[in-house]
Scaffold this motif. Structure first.
Motif, mmCIF file in Angstrom:
data_model
loop_
_atom_site.group_PDB
_atom_site.id
_atom_site.type_symbol
_atom_site.label_atom_id
_atom_site.label_comp_id
_atom_site.label_asym_id
_atom_site.label_seq_id
_atom_site.Cartn_x
_atom_site.Cartn_y
_atom_site.Cartn_z
ATOM 1 N N LEU A 119 0.827 -1.212 0.000
ATOM 2 C CA LEU A 119 0.000 0.000 0.000
ATOM 3 C C LEU A 119 0.856 1.255 0.000
ATOM 4 O O LEU A 119 0.454 2.283 -0.562
ATOM 5 N N GLN A 120 2.026 1.210 0.614
ATOM 6 C CA GLN A 120 2.927 2.369 0.533
ATOM 7 C C GLN A 120 3.322 2.627 -0.907
ATOM 8 O O GLN A 120 3.314 3.769 -1.382
ATOM 9 N N GLU A 121 3.708 1.578 -1.618
ATOM 10 C CA GLU A 121 4.102 1.744 -3.013
ATOM 11 C C GLU A 121 2.935 2.234 -3.857
ATOM 12 O O GLU A 121 3.093 3.103 -4.722
ATOM 13 N N ALA A 122 1.748 1.697 -3.604
ATOM 14 C CA ALA A 122 0.578 2.070 -4.393
ATOM 15 C C ALA A 122 0.197 3.529 -4.193
ATOM 16 O O ALA A 122 -0.348 4.167 -5.107
ATOM 17 N N ALA A 123 0.479 4.081 -3.016
ATOM 18 C CA ALA A 123 0.147 5.492 -2.753
ATOM 19 C C ALA A 123 0.938 6.438 -3.643
ATOM 20 O O ALA A 123 0.541 7.594 -3.826
ATOM 21 N N ALA A 124 2.034 5.963 -4.211
ATOM 22 C CA ALA A 124 2.897 6.810 -5.029
ATOM 23 C C ALA A 124 2.577 6.726 -6.514
ATOM 24 O O ALA A 124 3.308 7.296 -7.332
ATOM 25 N N LEU A 125 1.478 6.068 -6.888
ATOM 26 C CA LEU A 125 1.213 5.807 -8.302
ATOM 27 C C LEU A 125 0.178 6.708 -8.981
ATOM 28 O O LEU A 125 0.426 7.181 -10.094
ATOM 29 N N PRO A 126 -1.011 6.946 -8.409
ATOM 30 C CA PRO A 126 -2.096 7.526 -9.220
ATOM 31 C C PRO A 126 -1.797 8.881 -9.841
ATOM 32 O O PRO A 126 -2.041 9.085 -11.043
ATOM 33 N N GLU A 127 -1.290 9.813 -9.057
ATOM 34 C CA GLU A 127 -1.081 11.171 -9.569
ATOM 35 C C GLU A 127 -0.032 11.194 -10.681
ATOM 36 O O GLU A 127 -0.231 11.808 -11.734
ATOM 37 N N VAL A 128 1.108 10.531 -10.469
ATOM 38 C CA VAL A 128 2.190 10.642 -11.451
ATOM 39 C C VAL A 128 1.893 9.856 -12.725
ATOM 40 O O VAL A 128 2.196 10.313 -13.831
ATOM 41 N N TYR A 129 1.287 8.677 -12.588
ATOM 42 C CA TYR A 129 0.980 7.914 -13.802
ATOM 43 C C TYR A 129 -0.186 8.538 -14.563
ATOM 44 O O TYR A 129 -0.194 8.529 -15.806
ATOM 45 N N ALA A 130 -1.162 9.079 -13.859
ATOM 46 C CA ALA A 130 -2.247 9.782 -14.548
ATOM 47 C C ALA A 130 -1.709 11.006 -15.281
ATOM 48 O O ALA A 130 -2.102 11.283 -16.429
ATOM 49 N N THR A 131 -0.809 11.734 -14.651
ATOM 50 C CA THR A 131 -0.228 12.927 -15.277
ATOM 51 C C THR A 131 0.603 12.559 -16.496
ATOM 52 O O THR A 131 0.471 13.163 -17.571
ATOM 53 N N ASP B 108 -9.818 4.888 -16.174
ATOM 54 C CA ASP B 108 -10.188 3.650 -16.851
ATOM 55 C C ASP B 108 -9.131 3.282 -17.891
ATOM 56 O O ASP B 108 -8.787 2.104 -18.059
ATOM 57 N N ASP B 109 -8.597 4.292 -18.567
ATOM 58 C CA ASP B 109 -7.493 4.092 -19.506
ATOM 59 C C ASP B 109 -6.279 3.496 -18.785
ATOM 60 O O ASP B 109 -5.648 2.555 -19.273
ATOM 61 N N LEU B 110 -5.938 4.075 -17.622
ATOM 62 C CA LEU B 110 -4.810 3.551 -16.850
ATOM 63 C C LEU B 110 -5.039 2.104 -16.452
ATOM 64 O O LEU B 110 -4.130 1.264 -16.545
ATOM 65 N N ARG B 111 -6.241 1.814 -15.983
ATOM 66 C CA ARG B 111 -6.535 0.453 -15.511
ATOM 67 C C ARG B 111 -6.351 -0.560 -16.631
ATOM 68 O O ARG B 111 -5.840 -1.672 -16.410
ATOM 69 N N GLN B 112 -6.754 -0.200 -17.837
ATOM 70 C CA GLN B 112 -6.689 -1.146 -18.935
ATOM 71 C C GLN B 112 -5.319 -1.222 -19.592
ATOM 72 O O GLN B 112 -4.851 -2.311 -19.959
ATOM 73 N N GLN B 113 -4.649 -0.079 -19.751
ATOM 74 C CA GLN B 113 -3.434 -0.052 -20.552
ATOM 75 C C GLN B 113 -2.142 0.034 -19.752
ATOM 76 O O GLN B 113 -1.084 -0.358 -20.264
ATOM 77 N N VAL B 114 -2.202 0.544 -18.529
ATOM 78 C CA VAL B 114 -0.977 0.762 -17.748
ATOM 79 C C VAL B 114 -0.866 -0.195 -16.569
ATOM 80 O O VAL B 114 0.194 -0.796 -16.343
ATOM 81 N N TRP B 115 -1.945 -0.366 -15.807
ATOM 82 C CA TRP B 115 -1.883 -1.180 -14.582
ATOM 83 C C TRP B 115 -1.386 -2.611 -14.833
ATOM 84 O O TRP B 115 -0.629 -3.146 -14.027
#
Length: 320
Positions: free
Chosen positions: A109-121, A267-274
């Motif tokens: 969960l620590q690692e996951a907290a560092a993902l949404p903003e930067v990968y979405a950007t 949704d794009d991130l979930r399908q193509q990046v995650w």
């Protein structure tokens, strides 16, 4: 609940009312929250949240769902991370269920907290707004930042050679280890970027004092996406270069986008990046986690421009 607020250039961990979980929303018991430059600006009173957004700091967090509003596909107990317009640095947060992503397989969960903003950007600006095509060359200013770290890995995964500008030789080595082809060090040989160009796309959080060089470095039909103003908000541009090369200058922010836009982006991130995290092709670049009680130290470290990757605040050590 307790939450972190910026007050006159400092942060305070104090009591706040718990938000209500409504239709289409979920409540998350927060484990950790990512720290971003926007939080530094908000703490200083320079970047207020959009109308209707929480005044609590934090544009991304991770945790465990503790309540599900009607119409949500999530379940209590799901491990998730989420993109926010504010409110992540708190013991709990209520968010639009469409803005929630599962924690990638194998990550804490620590690692996951560092993902949404930067990968979405990075995904929004490189692949949606700049319409980056396989094989096109990319220049990433501030390449060792959180967004830069994500962008380097995305470029490598999707077949785009990239170069960086950074603040030190150590940060350049860090970027090359992630997949950058090379780059230049700010204050030493930034003009040396000409040796690697021309570039099809430039992702730029600096603005002002890099503007003239960006125009020179771009190839014909190139795209310059500006996402920040660390180098100032004013610049003198050679409009002849802009016209002659058929360049596109794109200004971009994510925080103020509407809920539907963010839902589509995630949704794009979930399908193509995650899925690339499960395959080991993308890795979280978490430099360090700070207990929330040491938030001032975390903010100071980020402000010192020596961080490679991301910092997070650990809100609940039992979860994180």
């Amino acid at each position: 609940m307790k939450a972190l607020q910026g007050v006159e250039g400092r942060v305070e961990w104090g009591e706040w009312p718990s938000p209500v979980c409504d239709v289409g929303q979920v409540r998350i018991k927060v484990a950790a929250a990512g720290l971003n430059r926007a939080d530094l600006l908000q703490r200083a009173g320079l970047y207020p949240p959009p109308p209707g957004a929480s005044e609590i700091l934090g544009l991304e967090c991770s945790g465990v769902i503790s309540e599900v509003g009607a119409g949500s596909p999530w379940r209590v107990g799901d491990r998730v991370c989420t993109l926010l317009a504010g409110g992540g640095m708190a013991e709990e947060v209520v968010v639009d269920a469409r803005h929630v992503l599962p924690v990638p397989e194998g990550l804490s969960l620590q690692e996951a907290a560092a993902l949404p903003e930067v990968y979405a950007t990075a995904w929004l600006n490189l692949f949606r707004l700049a319409a980056l095509k396989p094989g096109e060359k990319v220049l990433l200013h501030a390449g060792a930042s959180g967004v830069g770290s994500a962008a380097i890995q995305l470029c490598r995964a999707f077949g785009n050679p990239c170069w960086v500008s950074v603040g030190s030789a150590e940060r350049l080595a860090y970027c090359e280890a992630l997949g950058a082809q090379g780059g230049a060090i700010r204050g030493e040989d930034l003009e040396g970027l000409r040796d690697f160009g021309p570039f099809d796309v430039i992702l730029d959080p600096v603005g002002g004092n890099y503007a003239a060089l960006n125009l020179e470095l771009l190839a014909r039909d190139g795209r310059w996406v500006n996402i920040g103003l660390m180098g100032g908000r004013k610049a003198e541009l050679d409009m002849g270069l802009l016209l002659g090369k058929r360049l596109q200058l794109i200004g971009s922010t994510l925080r103020s986008r509407d809920d539907a836009f963010k839902a589509d982006l995630l949704d794009d991130l979930r399908q193509q990046v995650w899925p690339l995290f499960a395959e080991g092709r993308l890795l979280p670049q978490l430099e360090r986690g700070f207990p929330v009680e040491d938030a001032e130290a975390a903010f100071a470290e980020l402000a010192g421009n020596t961080v490679a990757g991301k910092l997070v605040l650990v809100i609940d050590p039992a979860l994180a």
